[in-house]
Design a protein around this motif. Structure first.
Motif, mmCIF file in Angstrom:
data_model
loop_
_atom_site.group_PDB
_atom_site.id
_atom_site.type_symbol
_atom_site.label_atom_id
_atom_site.label_comp_id
_atom_site.label_asym_id
_atom_site.label_seq_id
_atom_site.Cartn_x
_atom_site.Cartn_y
_atom_site.Cartn_z
ATOM 1 N N ASN A 66 0.814 -1.227 0.000
ATOM 2 C CA ASN A 66 0.000 0.000 0.000
ATOM 3 C C ASN A 66 0.847 1.276 0.000
ATOM 4 O OD1 ASN A 66 -1.981 -1.875 2.212
ATOM 5 N ND2 ASN A 66 -2.624 -1.322 0.152
ATOM 6 N N ARG A 67 2.153 1.109 0.074
ATOM 7 C CA ARG A 67 3.053 2.258 0.158
ATOM 8 C C ARG A 67 3.040 3.062 -1.155
ATOM 9 N NH1 ARG A 67 7.034 3.508 3.794
ATOM 10 N NH2 ARG A 67 8.651 4.894 3.007
ATOM 11 N N PRO A 68 3.077 4.406 -1.070
ATOM 12 C CA PRO A 68 3.103 5.201 -2.313
ATOM 13 C C PRO A 68 4.397 4.981 -3.097
ATOM 14 C CG PRO A 68 3.337 6.628 -0.376
ATOM 15 C CD PRO A 68 3.033 5.260 0.133
ATOM 16 N N TYR A 69 4.270 4.962 -4.427
ATOM 17 C CA TYR A 69 5.414 4.782 -5.311
ATOM 18 C C TYR A 69 5.808 6.110 -5.945
ATOM 19 C CZ TYR A 69 4.420 -0.229 -4.841
ATOM 20 O OH TYR A 69 4.211 -1.502 -4.344
ATOM 21 N N THR A 70 6.843 6.075 -6.761
ATOM 22 C CA THR A 70 7.406 7.293 -7.357
ATOM 23 C C THR A 70 6.359 8.174 -8.049
ATOM 24 O OG1 THR A 70 9.606 6.320 -7.598
ATOM 25 C CG2 THR A 70 9.062 8.135 -9.077
ATOM 26 N N LEU A 71 5.536 7.586 -8.917
ATOM 27 C CA LEU A 71 4.534 8.384 -9.634
ATOM 28 C C LEU A 71 3.485 8.975 -8.701
ATOM 29 C CD1 LEU A 71 3.983 6.447 -12.996
ATOM 30 C CD2 LEU A 71 4.939 8.737 -12.717
ATOM 31 N N ASP A 72 3.216 8.298 -7.573
ATOM 32 C CA ASP A 72 2.292 8.851 -6.570
ATOM 33 C C ASP A 72 2.858 10.150 -5.992
ATOM 34 O OD1 ASP A 72 0.434 6.703 -6.761
ATOM 35 O OD2 ASP A 72 1.744 5.478 -5.513
ATOM 36 N N TYR A 73 4.168 10.123 -5.684
ATOM 37 C CA TYR A 73 4.822 11.330 -5.154
ATOM 38 C C TYR A 73 4.831 12.437 -6.208
ATOM 39 C CZ TYR A 73 6.512 8.799 -1.052
ATOM 40 O OH TYR A 73 6.582 8.081 0.128
ATOM 41 N N ILE A 74 5.155 12.067 -7.437
ATOM 42 C CA ILE A 74 5.235 13.062 -8.507
ATOM 43 C C ILE A 74 3.877 13.745 -8.714
ATOM 44 C CG2 ILE A 74 5.566 13.377 -11.004
ATOM 45 C CD1 ILE A 74 7.763 11.195 -10.841
ATOM 46 N N ARG A 75 2.820 12.931 -8.814
ATOM 47 C CA ARG A 75 1.481 13.500 -9.031
ATOM 48 C C ARG A 75 1.046 14.376 -7.863
ATOM 49 N NH1 ARG A 75 0.077 7.819 -10.757
ATOM 50 N NH2 ARG A 75 0.391 7.767 -13.012
ATOM 51 N N ALA A 76 1.434 13.964 -6.652
ATOM 52 C CA ALA A 76 1.031 14.713 -5.451
ATOM 53 C C ALA A 76 1.754 16.049 -5.334
ATOM 54 C CB ALA A 76 1.273 13.867 -4.204
ATOM 55 N N VAL A 77 3.069 16.049 -5.582
ATOM 56 C CA VAL A 77 3.837 17.292 -5.368
ATOM 57 C C VAL A 77 3.856 18.205 -6.595
ATOM 58 C CG1 VAL A 77 5.288 16.255 -3.586
ATOM 59 C CG2 VAL A 77 6.101 16.255 -5.950
ATOM 60 N N CYS A 78 3.606 17.629 -7.780
ATOM 61 C CA CYS A 78 3.620 18.442 -9.008
ATOM 62 C C CYS A 78 2.228 18.790 -9.518
ATOM 63 C CB CYS A 78 4.371 17.711 -10.129
ATOM 64 S SG CYS A 78 6.107 17.447 -9.786
ATOM 65 N N GLY A 79 1.218 18.041 -9.076
ATOM 66 C CA GLY A 79 -0.130 18.272 -9.582
ATOM 67 C C GLY A 79 -0.205 17.983 -11.073
ATOM 68 N N ASP A 80 -0.837 18.881 -11.814
ATOM 69 C CA ASP A 80 -0.978 18.662 -13.255
ATOM 70 C C ASP A 80 0.154 19.305 -14.066
ATOM 71 O OD1 ASP A 80 -1.620 21.289 -12.866
ATOM 72 O OD2 ASP A 80 -3.623 21.198 -13.776
ATOM 73 N N THR A 81 1.244 19.713 -13.392
ATOM 74 C CA THR A 81 2.359 20.351 -14.118
ATOM 75 C C THR A 81 3.354 19.327 -14.661
ATOM 76 O OG1 THR A 81 3.776 20.595 -12.140
ATOM 77 C CG2 THR A 81 2.199 22.389 -12.611
ATOM 78 N N GLU A 266 8.039 9.903 8.790
ATOM 79 C CA GLU A 266 6.797 9.363 8.230
ATOM 80 C C GLU A 266 5.719 9.349 9.310
ATOM 81 O OE1 GLU A 266 7.055 5.598 6.204
ATOM 82 O OE2 GLU A 266 9.016 6.060 5.356
ATOM 83 N N PRO A 267 4.454 9.357 8.910
ATOM 84 C CA PRO A 267 3.374 9.219 9.900
ATOM 85 C C PRO A 267 3.502 7.881 10.627
ATOM 86 C CG PRO A 267 2.511 9.858 7.752
ATOM 87 C CD PRO A 267 3.943 9.492 7.541
ATOM 88 N N LEU A 268 2.931 7.792 11.823
ATOM 89 C CA LEU A 268 2.980 6.555 12.593
ATOM 90 C C LEU A 268 2.369 5.416 11.777
ATOM 91 C CD1 LEU A 268 3.778 5.529 15.473
ATOM 92 C CD2 LEU A 268 1.375 5.784 16.082
ATOM 93 N N GLY A 269 3.135 4.360 11.564
ATOM 94 C CA GLY A 269 2.651 3.227 10.777
ATOM 95 C C GLY A 269 3.214 3.186 9.374
ATOM 96 N N GLY A 270 3.818 4.286 8.934
ATOM 97 C CA GLY A 270 4.401 4.316 7.605
ATOM 98 C C GLY A 270 3.723 5.303 6.676
ATOM 99 N N ALA A 271 4.356 5.559 5.537
ATOM 100 C CA ALA A 271 3.872 6.552 4.571
ATOM 101 C C ALA A 271 2.466 6.252 4.072
ATOM 102 C CB ALA A 271 4.840 6.618 3.384
ATOM 103 N N HIS A 272 2.107 4.966 3.995
ATOM 104 C CA HIS A 272 0.802 4.571 3.448
ATOM 105 C C HIS A 272 -0.355 4.850 4.403
ATOM 106 C CE1 HIS A 272 2.700 1.266 5.571
ATOM 107 N NE2 HIS A 272 1.514 0.775 5.838
ATOM 108 N N TYR A 273 -0.057 5.075 5.687
ATOM 109 C CA TYR A 273 -1.122 5.358 6.664
ATOM 110 C C TYR A 273 -1.691 6.761 6.488
ATOM 111 C CZ TYR A 273 -1.564 1.324 9.737
ATOM 112 O OH TYR A 273 -1.878 0.098 10.245
ATOM 113 N N ASP A 274 -0.859 7.684 6.046
ATOM 114 C CA ASP A 274 -1.311 9.067 5.830
ATOM 115 C C ASP A 274 -0.514 9.644 4.663
ATOM 116 O OD1 ASP A 274 -2.137 11.673 5.901
ATOM 117 O OD2 ASP A 274 -1.789 11.979 8.043
ATOM 118 N N ARG A 275 -0.974 9.327 3.467
ATOM 119 C CA ARG A 275 -0.250 9.728 2.259
ATOM 120 C C ARG A 275 -0.123 11.240 2.135
ATOM 121 N NH1 ARG A 275 -0.850 6.170 -2.922
ATOM 122 N NH2 ARG A 275 -0.473 4.086 -2.079
#
Length: 317
Positions: A66-81, A266-275
């Motif tokens: 359930n852990r976020p992957y590279t494209l998850d980070y990219i989409r989250a921090v870059c949005g539609d850019t 990371e949030p308690l439990g890991g990055a996937h607990y609070d993306r």
């Protein structure tokens, strides 16, 4: 949510809490105090488990499905850019290595990283995050493009290693990784590197030479995986826990040995607990790292980078 073996006590309490809430909704029984008690016990259990993780347990968390992957980070921090760029202009486009241009807090970055899949089909499509030589050559092409236009580079590492197949060796896997390391050391723009999952061997180093290198709290960075180390030393995977301890591969070990600059909490439990919290924290560290580097001259930037890596491996008796 999927649970790892050491997380089973948490699973049991979360199931109890869920049942308690359902009983409260479906009947006239007041279960508020019982729910509060279970919730308190759940939080306490989480703290006890996640604050005392072994090296092997952190390795398991870094591989959590359930852990976020590279494209998850990219989409989250870059949005539609984010604009993905493809191909090494030589052989083909490697789907295990993604890259392109994106903006983070108003600043343009050339972003490169390994991408794993989230189900059987996408794992095969992404080759389990194991890049071929053309993947590393694509990464280098994008970094050289960034250098040409004065754009800082961001690399996100999450790989079990470079692809070890015969065809990868035939196309020069070792040379491609070595070339990347050589070129990254003297790249004329700031490089920020973040280990977001697994950081295994030369596969990670191929995009891992950074002015600022950060590790997420529950990730690992090592010359070899614990399973492979165990199979070489003891001819069996059974000693992987012992190997993980001996390899000193966790984020705290890396920080202590001055091989990384900082550890991203990371949030308690890991990055996937609070993306959302994880993405926000990562974006803050990227901006902070860039602000520390942006005013350096090209000469000072390269000299500082070379000095940083030249000091690694020094020790006193």
């Amino acid at each position: 949510m999927e649970y790892l073996d050491f997380e089973l006590p948490i699973k049991e309490l979360e199931e109890q809490l869920q049942k308690c809430v359902i009983i409260g909704k479906e009947s006239d029984v007041d279960v508020t105090s019982t729910c509060k008690e279970i919730n308190k016990k759940l939080e306490q259990t989480k703290k006890e488990i996640y604050k005392n993780l072994t090296a092997w347990q952190r390795v398991q968390l870094s591989r959590h499905p359930n852990r976020p992957y590279t494209l998850d980070y990219i989409r989250a921090v870059c949005g539609d850019t984010f604009l993905e760029l493809h191909g090494d202009r030589n052989f083909k486009d490697d789907k295990a290595m993604v890259g392109g241009l994106g903006k983070i807090n108003g600043q343009s970055f050339m972003i490169v990283g390994q991408q794993k899949g989230f189900n059987t089909k996408t794992r095969q499509y992404r080759n389990f995050g194991m890049a071929n030589p053309e993947g590393y050559r694509k990464a280098l092409r994008l970094m050289k493009m960034a250098e040409k236009f004065g754009i800082p580079v961001l690399t996100l590492i999450d790989t079990p290693g470079a692809y070890p197949g015969l065809e990868a060796e035939e196309r020069g896997q070792g040379e491609a990784i070595a070339r990347n390391i050589f070129e990254m050391v003297r790249l004329k723009v700031p490089i920020i590197t973040i280990i977001v999952g697994e950081g295994a061997s030369g596969g990670a180093l191929g995009i891992g030479v950074g002015d600022k290198v950060y590790m997420l709290e529950n990730t690992w960075y090592s010359v070899i995986s614990p399973e492979s180390c165990s199979s070489i030393l003891w001819k069996s995977w059974e000693y992987k826990e012992r190997a993980a301890d001996a390899l000193k591969l966790t984020s705290s070990d890396m920080k202590r040995q001055k091989l990384v600059d900082d550890v991203i909490p990371e949030p308690l439990g890991g990055a996937h607990y609070d993306r959302e919290t994880t993405f926000k924290t990562v974006a803050e560290y990227i901006t902070k790292g860039y602000n520390e580097l942006k005013d350096l001259s090209t000469t000072d930037l390269i000299a500082q980078r070379m000095d940083k890596y030249s000091k690694m491996g020094e020790y006193k008796e």
